[in-house]
Design a protein around this motif. Structure first.
Motif, PDB file in Angstrom:
ATOM      1  N   LEU A  32       0.831  -1.212   0.000  1.00 31.75           N
ATOM      2  CA  LEU A  32       0.000   0.000   0.000  1.00 31.75           C
ATOM      3  C   LEU A  32       0.863   1.259   0.000  1.00 31.75           C
ATOM      4  O   LEU A  32       0.549   2.240  -0.671  1.00 31.75           O
ATOM      5  N   ARG A  33       1.959   1.227   0.724  1.00 30.19           N
ATOM      6  CA  ARG A  33       2.893   2.362   0.695  1.00 30.19           C
ATOM      7  C   ARG A  33       3.490   2.536  -0.699  1.00 30.19           C
ATOM      8  O   ARG A  33       3.671   3.656  -1.185  1.00 30.19           O
ATOM      9  N   GLY A  34       3.787   1.403  -1.343  1.00 25.32           N
ATOM     10  CA  GLY A  34       4.323   1.456  -2.696  1.00 25.32           C
ATOM     11  C   GLY A  34       3.316   2.009  -3.691  1.00 25.32           C
ATOM     12  O   GLY A  34       3.667   2.791  -4.576  1.00 25.32           O
ATOM     13  N   LEU A  35       2.044   1.613  -3.549  1.00 24.36           N
ATOM     14  CA  LEU A  35       1.010   2.130  -4.445  1.00 24.36           C
ATOM     15  C   LEU A  35       0.880   3.648  -4.295  1.00 24.36           C
ATOM     16  O   LEU A  35       0.734   4.364  -5.292  1.00 24.36           O
ATOM     17  N   TRP A 241       9.102   1.396  -6.839  1.00 26.19           N
ATOM     18  CA  TRP A 241       9.048   1.023  -5.435  1.00 26.19           C
ATOM     19  C   TRP A 241       9.858  -0.242  -5.169  1.00 26.19           C
ATOM     20  O   TRP A 241       9.715  -1.238  -5.871  1.00 26.19           O
ATOM     21  N   VAL A 242      10.733  -0.185  -4.161  1.00 22.60           N
ATOM     22  CA  VAL A 242      11.527  -1.348  -3.745  1.00 22.60           C
ATOM     23  C   VAL A 242      10.832  -1.961  -2.540  1.00 22.60           C
ATOM     24  O   VAL A 242      10.926  -1.439  -1.424  1.00 22.60           O
ATOM     25  N   LEU A 243      10.121  -3.045  -2.771  1.00 26.20           N
ATOM     26  CA  LEU A 243       9.236  -3.610  -1.756  1.00 26.20           C
ATOM     27  C   LEU A 243       9.985  -3.980  -0.477  1.00 26.20           C
ATOM     28  O   LEU A 243       9.547  -3.663   0.634  1.00 26.20           O
ATOM     29  N   LYS A 244      11.134  -4.639  -0.602  1.00 21.99           N
ATOM     30  CA  LYS A 244      11.855  -5.127   0.581  1.00 21.99           C
ATOM     31  C   LYS A 244      12.415  -3.998   1.426  1.00 21.99           C
ATOM     32  O   LYS A 244      12.606  -4.157   2.633  1.00 21.99           O
ATOM     33  N   LYS A 245      12.677  -2.855   0.795  1.00 16.68           N
ATOM     34  CA  LYS A 245      13.270  -1.725   1.520  1.00 16.68           C
ATOM     35  C   LYS A 245      12.230  -0.676   1.921  1.00 16.68           C
ATOM     36  O   LYS A 245      12.528   0.214   2.715  1.00 16.68           O
TER      37      LYS A 245
END
Length: 393
Positions: A32-35, A241-245
């Motif tokens: 959600l933060r990435g979106l 967006w870098v999901l893991k970071k």
């Protein structure tokens, strides 16, 4: 001695279920933060007057068996399906997000509330956001569309010849294998030069190569240049967006015709795999750090580049045609890029010093690199294969 196996307690089951739920919640939160970050990035593609009328929506992830995403005007909510979030690449996710954002822009910015869902206002919003109008409902994700076999027309029959040559490049005879690979490269070049010269209308696509990262090593940039120079695509390092970071990073996005994007993706995967395998052998019993892998990888890429340069210089003798590879500008692709990336800036960074010996060893290894039709469904690279459909005649 006997072991006493006890039945897990209800409390243990509850703890495990709670842990799974917590991990899922954490994963969803990062998505959600990435979106939101990608939505805010895309907002800057809009003209300022339109941008001011668009407010941040809510974002949600739900089970949606029949759809990839949706926009709710009443809730002011963009929803993506759990399937696209969990099972697909980030450029697939971004494609669906932009489609749903286009619905929002059409309703809130262009006030196209009385039109059909995919009416003129929506199509205008898609053009502004560089969104795919079809990326919802039952549309297949981007990378699936690009990597599935396609019906070939008469002018594309050369692709069958390229495919067969890549198969011949799997020969156990190194000379025969390299000759087949270079002949395939020559046909790729000639095919694209002819299409550009004819000025034929072509569809262009864009695809991420690799995953978004906060940091890319120097070999990634060398490999990007090689693909641009020899495989008729153009690359751009874009934010993603870098999901893991949990932060925005960068990824290489390549653009070109469907076939050229597919071939470049295939070549990229083949070279990366070769680098990893060659480095594992080279560093055995040596005390070498990660920076030396970069030196070795850059050498491999430059060595392979030398092979392709020599093929371009000598492969056309006797036919009166020079093969200038991507130096032949595809003006239609240039226009596509200008629309897709309206705000472009250059950057450069100076890396640490290199080990000349390791670089030279990598260059020698790169001259031996032969790319064949070896990345197939059954060898661990499920998405990286050259495929097509054609009449056996």
């Amino acid at each position: 001695m006997t072991a006493n196996f006890k039945k897990p307690s209800i409390n243990a089951d509850r703890f495990a279920a709670g842990r799974v739920s917590s991990l899922q919640s954490s994963f969803d939160h990062q998505i959600l933060r990435g979106l939101l970050a990608e939505w805010e990035n895309a907002l800057w593609l809009l003209p300022e007057s339109l941008r001011r009328s668009i407010k941040r929506p809510l974002f949600a992830i739900r089970d949606m068996p029949a759809r990839l995403g949706s926009w709710s005007r009443d809730k002011r909510e963009i929803t993506l399906s759990r399937e696209i979030i969990s099972d697909h690449r980030w450029d697939d996710v971004k494609e669906v997000l932009l489609h749903e954002m286009a619905h929002q822009v059409a309703h809130e910015g262009l006030l196209a509330t009385s039109e059909p869902d995919h009416g003129n206002g929506f199509r205008q919003a898609c053009r502004l956001l560089r969104a795919n109008p079809a990326a919802s409902g039952t549309c297949r994700p981007l990378h699936m569309r690009l990597h599935q076999g396609e019906e070939l027309n008469d002018r594309d029959r050369i692709v069958v010849r390229i495919h067969k040559l890549m198969a011949l490049a799997e020969s156990n005879n190194p000379n025969e294998a390299q000759a087949a690979m270079l002949k395939a490269h020559e046909l790729i070049s000639r095919h694209n030069v002819d299409l550009i010269a004819q000025g034929l209308d072509q569809d262009y696509h864009s695809l991420f190569l690799g995953a978004p990262r906060l940091r890319h090593f120097r070999e990634a940039y060398h490999l990007a240049h090689l693909l641009q120079d020899f495989y008729f695509i153009q690359g751009m390092w874009i934010q993603a967006w870098v999901l893991k970071k949990g932060r925005m990073g960068r990824v290489l996005e390549i653009s070109g015709t469907r076939k050229n994007v597919q071939i470049a993706d295939y070549i990229h995967a083949a070279i990366c795999r070769y680098i990893d395998d060659a480095w594992a052998d080279y560093r055995r019993n040596k005390d070498l750090n990660r920076y030396r892998k970069t030196d070795f990888a850059v050498g491999i890429i430059e060595g392979f580049k030398t092979t392709l340069q020599q093929a371009s210089a000598t492969g056309s003798r006797g036919v009166g045609t020079h093969l200038p590879a991507a130096r032949v500008e595809d003006h239609a692709l240039t226009r596509y890029l200008a629309h897709r990336y309206p705000h472009v800036r250059s950057f450069s960074r100076r890396g640490p010093g290199h080990d000349a010996r390791v670089l030279a060893d990598g260059t020698e290894s790169g001259r031996k690199l032969i790319i064949a039709k070896g990345i197939t469904r059954h060898d661990g690279f499920k998405e990286k294969f050259l495929d097509y459909t054609h009449d056996p005649d």
